[in-house]
Design a protein around this motif. Structure first.
Motif, PDB file in Angstrom:
ATOM      1  N   SER A  74       0.860  -1.188   0.004  1.00  0.00           N
ATOM      2  CA  SER A  74       0.037  -0.110   0.033  1.00  0.00           C
ATOM      3  C   SER A  74       0.955   1.309  -0.272  1.00  0.00           C
ATOM      4  CB  SER A  74      -0.829  -0.103   1.262  1.00  0.00           C
ATOM      5  OG  SER A  74      -0.314   0.047   2.501  1.00  0.00           O
ATOM      6  N   THR A  80      -0.142  -6.166   1.723  1.00  0.00           N
ATOM      7  CA  THR A  80      -1.702  -6.380   1.420  1.00  0.00           C
ATOM      8  C   THR A  80      -2.070  -7.250   0.588  1.00  0.00           C
ATOM      9  OG1 THR A  80      -1.615  -3.971   2.330  1.00  0.00           O
ATOM     10  CG2 THR A  80      -3.685  -5.179   1.919  1.00  0.00           C
ATOM     11  N   ARG A  82      -5.674  -8.310  -1.564  1.00  0.00           N
ATOM     12  CA  ARG A  82      -7.115  -7.717  -1.860  1.00  0.00           C
ATOM     13  C   ARG A  82      -7.703  -8.938  -2.718  1.00  0.00           C
ATOM     14  NH1 ARG A  82      -7.373  -2.112  -1.099  1.00  0.00           N
ATOM     15  NH2 ARG A  82      -6.003  -1.567   0.622  1.00  0.00           N
ATOM     16  N   SER A  84     -10.522  -9.814  -5.862  1.00  0.00           N
ATOM     17  CA  SER A  84     -11.161  -9.332  -6.889  1.00  0.00           C
ATOM     18  C   SER A  84     -11.495 -10.309  -7.890  1.00  0.00           C
ATOM     19  CB  SER A  84     -10.210  -8.440  -7.320  1.00  0.00           C
ATOM     20  OG  SER A  84     -11.166  -7.518  -8.432  1.00  0.00           O
ATOM     21  N   THR A 115     -12.682  -4.184  -9.578  1.00  0.00           N
ATOM     22  CA  THR A 115     -12.371  -3.429  -8.250  1.00  0.00           C
ATOM     23  C   THR A 115     -11.241  -2.496  -8.905  1.00  0.00           C
ATOM     24  OG1 THR A 115     -12.825  -5.399  -6.753  1.00  0.00           O
ATOM     25  CG2 THR A 115     -11.842  -3.334  -6.095  1.00  0.00           C
ATOM     26  N   ASP A 116     -11.436  -1.258  -8.327  1.00  0.00           N
ATOM     27  CA  ASP A 116     -10.576   0.016  -8.780  1.00  0.00           C
ATOM     28  C   ASP A 116      -9.740   0.021  -7.476  1.00  0.00           C
ATOM     29  OD1 ASP A 116      -9.219   2.274  -9.511  1.00  0.00           O
ATOM     30  OD2 ASP A 116     -10.728   3.485  -9.451  1.00  0.00           O
ATOM     31  N   PHE A 117      -8.447  -0.370  -7.453  1.00  0.00           N
ATOM     32  CA  PHE A 117      -7.446  -0.386  -6.373  1.00  0.00           C
ATOM     33  C   PHE A 117      -6.682   1.160  -6.277  1.00  0.00           C
ATOM     34  CE2 PHE A 117      -7.871  -5.014  -6.780  1.00  0.00           C
ATOM     35  CZ  PHE A 117      -8.692  -5.235  -5.710  1.00  0.00           C
ATOM     36  N   PHE A 121      -1.347   1.514  -5.777  1.00  0.00           N
ATOM     37  CA  PHE A 121      -1.131   0.074  -5.207  1.00  0.00           C
ATOM     38  C   PHE A 121      -0.818  -0.856  -6.304  1.00  0.00           C
ATOM     39  CE2 PHE A 121      -2.711  -4.177  -3.719  1.00  0.00           C
ATOM     40  CZ  PHE A 121      -2.501  -4.000  -2.437  1.00  0.00           C
ATOM     41  N   TRP A 136       0.796  -6.649 -11.632  1.00  0.00           N
ATOM     42  CA  TRP A 136      -0.136  -5.447 -11.524  1.00  0.00           C
ATOM     43  C   TRP A 136       0.731  -4.355 -11.416  1.00  0.00           C
ATOM     44  CZ3 TRP A 136      -5.074  -5.135 -12.327  1.00  0.00           C
ATOM     45  CH2 TRP A 136      -5.691  -4.251 -11.974  1.00  0.00           C
TER      46      TRP A 136
END
Length: 343
Positions: A74, A80, A82, A84, A115-117, A121, A136
């Protein structure tokens, strides 16, 4: 790299966050060991590529509806993960030329999530077992406002892991390019064979209106019922072996009689040339041009990815060989290919 560049950012400090992470990873389904393993870096040229801790890359590619985990850092450098879902694994990038010639990603499909991170990120996309499926990373493009003003815009997408693993395999197994220091170990960089042509996809429904016959439409649908597209030529890099042979608007139907529907098909055909000892580095391409189907031998180029090896600073001007972004404009002087001057 500026322009349509992409980059992967991160820091190998996941182990330092062990106390904070324990007890939180159960929510996402990924263990701390998986998170730490995903942040082992292998340097390639001036970029950093992320690979999983056990070296496991996942193939076949992602599909629409697949569940993935975005593992990364982050803004506060906290490791982290997440969860998706993949909404489109085959989005073709379309990054236009900037005001000044600079690198931009071309001939690339990227992965979009539901999802818009945000753009801060970044990391890797993994499955529930921590196997890396995509990088990513962030891209940059230039948005123009009016006639004179423009502004850089960043967005984040997934880069399929096969684009990374092919190069890493060559580095690990040994290559025949120039030597580069990676994590304290000198390794030869791979030489990659490419078709120096910028391509873009067109839906078969639209290609039919340009005269593509039902035989080829059905053959391309059978080859790839998901994309249902054909690749068209946007332009050739000046000075490449494909220059003067392929023309803007050409539809690439097949290579060596095998239907072509995506950028990876082109890459695989180029790499197959290196597996055969008896070849002259040319692709036997079936092209649809101005209502006619033709076959043509198109040469490929071998690149080492080192970019510009030498520049000269003379009277305030930086002089160098024309780099790919300059050659992508489609023009070079006929004698000696000239030089590129920046100031």
């Amino acid at each position: 790299m500026p322009g349509g560049s992409h980059r992967v950012t991160g820091h190998n400090n996941a182990e330092d966050k062990g106390v904070a992470l324990k007890g939180k990873m159960g929510v996402s389904g990924l263990s701390l060991d998986t998170l730490v393993g995903c942040y082992r870096f292998v340097g390639l040229h001036s970029e950093a590529l992320l690979v999983s801790g056990n070296g496991a890359f996942l193939d076949p590619p992602l599909r629409r509806g697949d569940t993935v985990y975005l593992v990364g850092l982050s803004r506060s450098l906290q490791a982290t993960s997440r969860k998706s879902v993949v909404t489109n694994p085959y989005t073709a990038l379309n990054i236009g030329s900037a005001d000044c010639p600079r690198y931009r990603a071309t001939n690339m499909e990227v992965i979009e999530l539901d999802t818009d991170f945000g753009i801060t990120f970044s990391g890797v996309l993994t499955d529930e077992h921590g196997r890396v499926q995509a990088i990513w990373g962030s891209f940059s493009t230039q948005l123009k406002y009016g006639c004179s003003s423009s502004e850089d815009h960043q967005f984040v997408r997934g880069i399929p892991v096969y684009a990374i693993s092919q190069v890493l395999d060559k580095i690990v197994s040994g290559a025949n390019g120039s030597i580069l220091l990676i994590n304290g170990v000198k390794r030869p960089m791979p030489l990659v064979r490419i078709l120096e042509v910028e391509l873009y996809p067109t839906l078969l429904s639209k290609a039919r209106s340009f005269g593509l016959n039902d035989k080829w439409v059905q053959a391309l649908v059978k080859k790839d019922p998901i994309r249902r597209q054909v690749l068209r030529v946007k332009g050739c890099l000046a000075g490449s072996k494909a220059d003067k042979l392929l023309e803007q608007g050409d539809m690439v139907l097949a290579i060596n009689k095998k239907p072509i529907t995506c950028f990876r098909d082109i890459e695989d055909a180029c790499q197959a040339l290196d597996q055969c000892d008896e070849n002259d580095g040319k692709l036997n391409m079936t092209i649809f041009r101005q209502g006619r189907e033709i076959e043509i031998l198109v040469g490929t180029d071998v690149r080492d990815g080192n970019g510009t090896p030498r520049v000269i600073n003379w009277c305030g001007c930086i002089v160098q060989d024309p780099h790919p972004a300059v050659r992508a404009l489609g023009f070079l002087p006929e004698e000696g290919h000239g030089v590129y001057v920046a100031r």
